[in-house]
Structures are given as structure tokens and as C-alpha cells.
Design a protein around this motif. Structure first.
Motif, PDB file in Angstrom:
ATOM      1  N   GLY A 173       0.807  -1.217   0.000  1.00  0.00           N
ATOM      2  CA  GLY A 173       0.000   0.000   0.000  1.00  0.00           C
ATOM      3  C   GLY A 173       0.837   1.262   0.000  1.00  0.00           C
ATOM      4  O   GLY A 173       0.347   2.352   0.304  1.00  0.00           O
ATOM      5  N   ARG A 175       3.122   4.491  -1.325  1.00  0.00           N
ATOM      6  CA  ARG A 175       3.029   5.471  -2.404  1.00  0.00           C
ATOM      7  C   ARG A 175       4.158   5.213  -3.393  1.00  0.00           C
ATOM      8  O   ARG A 175       5.242   4.768  -3.025  1.00  0.00           O
ATOM      9  CB  ARG A 175       3.141   6.898  -1.860  1.00  0.00           C
ATOM     10  CG  ARG A 175       2.003   7.304  -0.925  1.00  0.00           C
ATOM     11  CD  ARG A 175       2.175   8.766  -0.483  1.00  0.00           C
ATOM     12  NE  ARG A 175       1.083   9.193   0.399  1.00  0.00           N
ATOM     13  CZ  ARG A 175       1.106   9.104   1.722  1.00  0.00           C
ATOM     14  NH1 ARG A 175       2.187   8.602   2.327  1.00  0.00           N
ATOM     15  NH2 ARG A 175       0.088   9.519   2.454  1.00  0.00           N
ATOM     16  N   HIS A 268      -1.727   4.728  -7.895  1.00  0.00           N
ATOM     17  CA  HIS A 268      -2.582   4.939  -6.723  1.00  0.00           C
ATOM     18  C   HIS A 268      -3.699   3.891  -6.652  1.00  0.00           C
ATOM     19  O   HIS A 268      -4.179   3.579  -5.557  1.00  0.00           O
ATOM     20  CB  HIS A 268      -3.195   6.334  -6.734  1.00  0.00           C
ATOM     21  CG  HIS A 268      -3.846   6.693  -5.428  1.00  0.00           C
ATOM     22  ND1 HIS A 268      -3.114   7.045  -4.314  1.00  0.00           N
ATOM     23  CD2 HIS A 268      -5.149   6.706  -5.049  1.00  0.00           C
ATOM     24  CE1 HIS A 268      -3.936   7.283  -3.308  1.00  0.00           C
ATOM     25  NE2 HIS A 268      -5.172   7.085  -3.731  1.00  0.00           N
ATOM     26  N   ARG A 271      -2.440   1.081  -4.656  1.00  0.00           N
ATOM     27  CA  ARG A 271      -2.518   1.432  -3.234  1.00  0.00           C
ATOM     28  C   ARG A 271      -3.953   1.270  -2.721  1.00  0.00           C
ATOM     29  O   ARG A 271      -4.179   0.743  -1.627  1.00  0.00           O
ATOM     30  CB  ARG A 271      -2.039   2.879  -3.072  1.00  0.00           C
ATOM     31  CG  ARG A 271      -2.086   3.461  -1.658  1.00  0.00           C
ATOM     32  CD  ARG A 271      -1.363   4.801  -1.700  1.00  0.00           C
ATOM     33  NE  ARG A 271      -1.680   5.692  -0.593  1.00  0.00           N
ATOM     34  CZ  ARG A 271      -1.046   5.701   0.574  1.00  0.00           C
ATOM     35  NH1 ARG A 271      -0.058   4.850   0.794  1.00  0.00           N
ATOM     36  NH2 ARG A 271      -1.362   6.564   1.516  1.00  0.00           N
ATOM     37  N   ALA A 275      -5.651  -1.263   0.207  1.00  0.00           N
ATOM     38  CA  ALA A 275      -6.501  -0.756   1.282  1.00  0.00           C
ATOM     39  C   ALA A 275      -7.849  -1.468   1.320  1.00  0.00           C
ATOM     40  O   ALA A 275      -8.323  -1.897   2.387  1.00  0.00           O
ATOM     41  CB  ALA A 275      -6.698   0.753   1.116  1.00  0.00           C
ATOM     42  N   LEU A 288      -5.185   0.416   9.234  1.00  0.00           N
ATOM     43  CA  LEU A 288      -4.971   0.761   7.836  1.00  0.00           C
ATOM     44  C   LEU A 288      -4.504   2.204   7.695  1.00  0.00           C
ATOM     45  O   LEU A 288      -3.606   2.499   6.891  1.00  0.00           O
ATOM     46  CB  LEU A 288      -6.267   0.561   7.038  1.00  0.00           C
ATOM     47  CG  LEU A 288      -6.197   0.943   5.554  1.00  0.00           C
ATOM     48  CD1 LEU A 288      -5.169   0.086   4.823  1.00  0.00           C
ATOM     49  CD2 LEU A 288      -7.572   0.811   4.895  1.00  0.00           C
ATOM     50  N   SER A 289      -5.087   3.099   8.466  1.00  0.00           N
ATOM     51  CA  SER A 289      -4.693   4.508   8.416  1.00  0.00           C
ATOM     52  C   SER A 289      -3.214   4.669   8.748  1.00  0.00           C
ATOM     53  O   SER A 289      -2.507   5.466   8.126  1.00  0.00           O
ATOM     54  CB  SER A 289      -5.547   5.327   9.389  1.00  0.00           C
ATOM     55  OG  SER A 289      -5.307   6.706   9.231  1.00  0.00           O
ATOM     56  N   LEU A 292      -1.102   3.255   5.794  1.00  0.00           N
ATOM     57  CA  LEU A 292      -1.111   4.143   4.636  1.00  0.00           C
ATOM     58  C   LEU A 292      -0.459   5.490   4.927  1.00  0.00           C
ATOM     59  O   LEU A 292      -0.296   6.310   4.029  1.00  0.00           O
ATOM     60  CB  LEU A 292      -2.547   4.368   4.154  1.00  0.00           C
ATOM     61  CG  LEU A 292      -3.281   3.140   3.625  1.00  0.00           C
ATOM     62  CD1 LEU A 292      -4.698   3.517   3.192  1.00  0.00           C
ATOM     63  CD2 LEU A 292      -2.539   2.498   2.454  1.00  0.00           C
ATOM     64  N   ASP A 293      -0.103   5.706   6.200  1.00  0.00           N
ATOM     65  CA  ASP A 293       0.563   6.941   6.609  1.00  0.00           C
ATOM     66  C   ASP A 293      -0.332   8.157   6.373  1.00  0.00           C
ATOM     67  O   ASP A 293       0.129   9.215   5.928  1.00  0.00           O
ATOM     68  CB  ASP A 293       1.881   7.103   5.841  1.00  0.00           C
ATOM     69  CG  ASP A 293       2.816   8.112   6.502  1.00  0.00           C
ATOM     70  OD1 ASP A 293       2.712   8.295   7.719  1.00  0.00           O
ATOM     71  OD2 ASP A 293       3.632   8.718   5.777  1.00  0.00           O
ATOM     72  N   HIS A 294      -1.624   7.995   6.669  1.00  0.00           N
ATOM     73  CA  HIS A 294      -2.545   9.121   6.559  1.00  0.00           C
ATOM     74  C   HIS A 294      -2.464   9.983   7.810  1.00  0.00           C
ATOM     75  O   HIS A 294      -2.392   9.468   8.930  1.00  0.00           O
ATOM     76  CB  HIS A 294      -3.983   8.619   6.383  1.00  0.00           C
ATOM     77  CG  HIS A 294      -4.278   8.121   5.011  1.00  0.00           C
ATOM     78  ND1 HIS A 294      -5.356   7.296   4.716  1.00  0.00           N
ATOM     79  CD2 HIS A 294      -3.638   8.328   3.825  1.00  0.00           C
ATOM     80  CE1 HIS A 294      -5.366   7.019   3.427  1.00  0.00           C
ATOM     81  NE2 HIS A 294      -4.331   7.636   2.867  1.00  0.00           N
ATOM     82  N   THR A 300      -8.718   8.026   5.249  1.00  0.00           N
ATOM     83  CA  THR A 300      -8.784   6.572   5.061  1.00  0.00           C
ATOM     84  C   THR A 300     -10.214   6.086   4.875  1.00  0.00           C
ATOM     85  O   THR A 300     -10.433   5.042   4.253  1.00  0.00           O
ATOM     86  CB  THR A 300      -8.160   5.856   6.284  1.00  0.00           C
ATOM     87  OG1 THR A 300      -6.996   6.564   6.704  1.00  0.00           O
ATOM     88  CG2 THR A 300      -7.771   4.429   5.950  1.00  0.00           C
ATOM     89  N   TYR A 303     -12.030   4.479   1.705  1.00  0.00           N
ATOM     90  CA  TYR A 303     -11.878   3.085   1.287  1.00  0.00           C
ATOM     91  C   TYR A 303     -12.987   2.196   1.849  1.00  0.00           C
ATOM     92  O   TYR A 303     -13.079   1.014   1.503  1.00  0.00           O
ATOM     93  CB  TYR A 303     -10.513   2.560   1.722  1.00  0.00           C
ATOM     94  CG  TYR A 303      -9.381   3.258   1.014  1.00  0.00           C
ATOM     95  CD1 TYR A 303      -9.177   3.087  -0.356  1.00  0.00           C
ATOM     96  CD2 TYR A 303      -8.528   4.118   1.702  1.00  0.00           C
ATOM     97  CE1 TYR A 303      -8.159   3.740  -1.014  1.00  0.00           C
ATOM     98  CE2 TYR A 303      -7.497   4.777   1.050  1.00  0.00           C
ATOM     99  CZ  TYR A 303      -7.324   4.583  -0.310  1.00  0.00           C
ATOM    100  OH  TYR A 303      -6.304   5.239  -0.969  1.00  0.00           O
TER     101      TYR A 303
END
Length: 324
Positions: A173, A175, A268, A271, A275, A288-289, A292-294, A300, A303
Motif C-alpha cells: 500500500g 506510495r 494509486h 494502493r 486498502a 490501515l490509516s 497508509l501513513d494518513h 482513510t 476506502y
């Protein structure tokens, strides 16, 4: 207060400020491009020749202009896109997200102008962002992914490289930008982790490798060392040993998607596939957040949107069966 009569001077001054703040090169380029295009519009269309003359109405005119013009139909003198008219998305409508990026960059620039006391008040302060049209993200199915991967010639250096990048993106996931900045030293095979350093927020991020992905990466490194003619600074170098660019990989991935008969394949989406499948398998939205480095869990949440196919599947599975 110095008189501002030169767009180029102020943009250069702001660029130096951004550099001193240790912002990423990608971010600085984004700011520079936005401001160059904004300055061109102000001078050519509104006869505004200095930033101190800019009023909120000028920015609103520019936003309206952005909503009407197509992608890549306007470029600065130092644009690095060759033959933009040959792009698949040439002339297509700019998305609200893209326009909001322009607005954000303009806002940040005028905040700098206020801080440096070039102007007393930012004309962008009361400018509102456009309402985003959130799209339901469709995951690539396992069968579709296999078809895409089959298009890469793994017997060539670049084909094997793009094959592994594709598998890594859908497995972690990550970038695409932070992935192409990886070096061999960023992989810890013993502990099954991968360290992403060139992240969006400039903080190191830990990713995790499955046993299968670890095996694939080891095989790629051995293949690269055997057939590459150059010293390798990067995990995924070009044939010349230089850093692979996001646009180059994106073009390769889109081509593989088209050959496989699958439209709209881009980094993307890989990615997004990670997710969506993570959540389908029962994964936590909070975990997941983090993966994904949100910066915000609300990012998030998109998704969690389901496709029509997923809705019908869940309907059949959980229908209460109360018809008479």
C-alpha cells in the motif's frame, strides 16, 4: 515596504524560503509551478503585474478559469512535459482535488507574503476550497492483477523491475514516490520490514513484507546485480543506473493495463487495492490509516465505500429473508 513589481522575483524569494524550511524538492516544484501559472494568468488576462495588486476577486476569476480549461493546455516556459497533447488525459477537466491543490499553494504563498510584511493581509484568506467529488475506489481483482503482471517481460531489466514494483505497491500500500526512493539498505529481510524515508510528511515509515514479497525482492536484487551494467544506488534504478521517475513507471503500468484489457490502471489504484482488500479481510480502519501513513483517519474512510458489485454481494449474503 518594498514595492513588488516583479512576479519572478517574488516566486524566487519564496522558493528560497521553502528551501530554508527543508521542504521536499517535489513540494517546492509544485509551489513554483502553481505560482508561475497564476502569475501568467494575472498578467495576461487581468493586467495585474505585481502580487501586491492581487485581490480576492482575481483569485476567484482564476479558479473559474481553472474549472474551464483542460489539463496540460497551459504550460510555463520551463515546463518539463514533452508533447503534452499526446497524453491520454490532455484537455480533460481538472478535478476539484487538483484545483484545491492550486488554491492551497496560493494560500500558503500569500501567508508567506504577510509574514514577511510584503502585504498586510492575504487576498486568499477568505477563498474557499471546492467541494470534493469523492469517487468510490474500485480494487483491481486478483485475476486482473495477474493479467497486468503477465504483460511485463521479466527477462529484461526494466520489465522485471516494473513487475516487482507493481507487486510491492499492491502488497504494502506504499506510495509510488516513496517506493522509487528506496535503496537496498532500506530493506530488512531478517525482520521482514521495509523503511520508507522519502515520505509525504518527511518522517520515516515502516512497511511490512510477506514471506512471498521478501522472496521476490531478493530474487529481483540478484537479477539486477547480474544484468545491470551500472552501480546501483537505488533499489529500482533505470537501465542507466539513475533514479526511476514516477511518470516513467506510471506510463509502463498504464501500458500493461491496456494490453491486459484493463482501463484506468495507475499506481494509486494499486494502493487503493491494498486498502480495500485489507478491509475486506477484516482489517481495522485505524491500523490501515497507520499503514497508509494518513495524517487523518477521515482520509482513510473513503476506502470504506463499496462498489455496486460489493453491495450486491453483501445484500445476497446478509438479506434477512423475510419476504412472504
Amino acid at each position: 515596504m518594498p514595492e513588488l513589481n516583479n512576479f519572478e522575483y517574488m516566486i524566487e524569494d519564496y522558493s528560497l524560503y521553502c528551501t530554508s524550511k527543508n521542504l521536499s524538492k517535489k513540494t517546492i516544484i509544485s509551489y513554483d509551478k502553481t505560482l508561475q501559472l497564476f502569475a501568467m494568468y494575472l498578467e495576461n488576462e487581468l493586467n495585474v503585474v505585481s502580487f501586491e495588486q492581487v485581490e480576492p476577486k482575481h483569485i476567484r476569476h482564476y479558479i473559474k478559469y481553472l474549472q474551464e480549461r483542460g489539463k496540460y493546455t497551459v504550460a510555463t516556459a520551463n515546463a518539463d512535459i514533452n508533447s503534452p497533447e499526446n497524453r491520454d488525459d490532455f484537455g480533460k477537466e481538472l478535478s476539484p482535488n487538483t484545483i484545491n491543490n492550486y488554491i492551497r499553494n496560493i494560500k500558503v504563498f500569500f501567508n508567506f507574503m504577510v509574514e514577511e510584511r510584503y502585504i498586510r493581509e492575504s487576498p486568499a484568506e477568505r477563498i474557499k476550497y471546492l467541494k470534493k467529488r469523492e469517487k468510490i475506489k474500485e480494487a483491481i481483482t486478483r485475476e486482473e492483477l495477474k493479467k497486468i503482471l503477465d504483460q511485463f517481460d521479466v527477462l529484461t531489466l526494466h520489465g522485471h523491475r516494473d513487475y516487482i514494483i507493481t507487486k510491492l505497491l499492491v502488497s504494502t500500500g506504499a506510495r509510488i514516490g516513496e517506493t522509487l526512493s528506496l535503496t537496498d539498505d532500506d530493506i530488512d529481510f531478517k525482520n521482514g520490514v521495509i523503511i520508507f524515508k522519502d515520505t509525504k510528511n518527511k518522517k520515516e515509515k515502516v512497511g511490512y513484507l510477506t514471506n512471498r514479497m521478501s522472496f521476490e525482492l531478493k530474487r529481483w536484487i540478484n537479477f539486477r546485480e547480474k544484468y545491470s551494467q551500472h552501480p546501483n544506488e537505488w533499489l529500482f534504478p533505470t537501465n542507466r543506473g539513475t533514479k526511476l521517475q514516477v511518470t516513467s513507471y506510471g506510463k509502463s503500468l498504464r501500458s500493461a493495463g491496456k494490453k491486459a484489457g484493463i482501463e484506468d490502471v495507475h499506481p494509486h489504484r494499486l494502493r487503493a487495492t491494498f486498502a480495500i482488500e485489507f478491509l475486506r479481510n477484516g482489517g481495522s480502519i485505524h491500523v490501515l490509516s497507520r499503514l497508509l501513513d494518513h495524517s487523518n483517519i477521515q482520509t482513510t474512510m473513503i476506502y470504506l465505500n463499496m462498489s455496486e458489485r460489493d453491495l450486491r454481494k453483501e445484500f445476497i449474503k446478509y438479506h434477512p429473508r423475510i419476504e412472504i
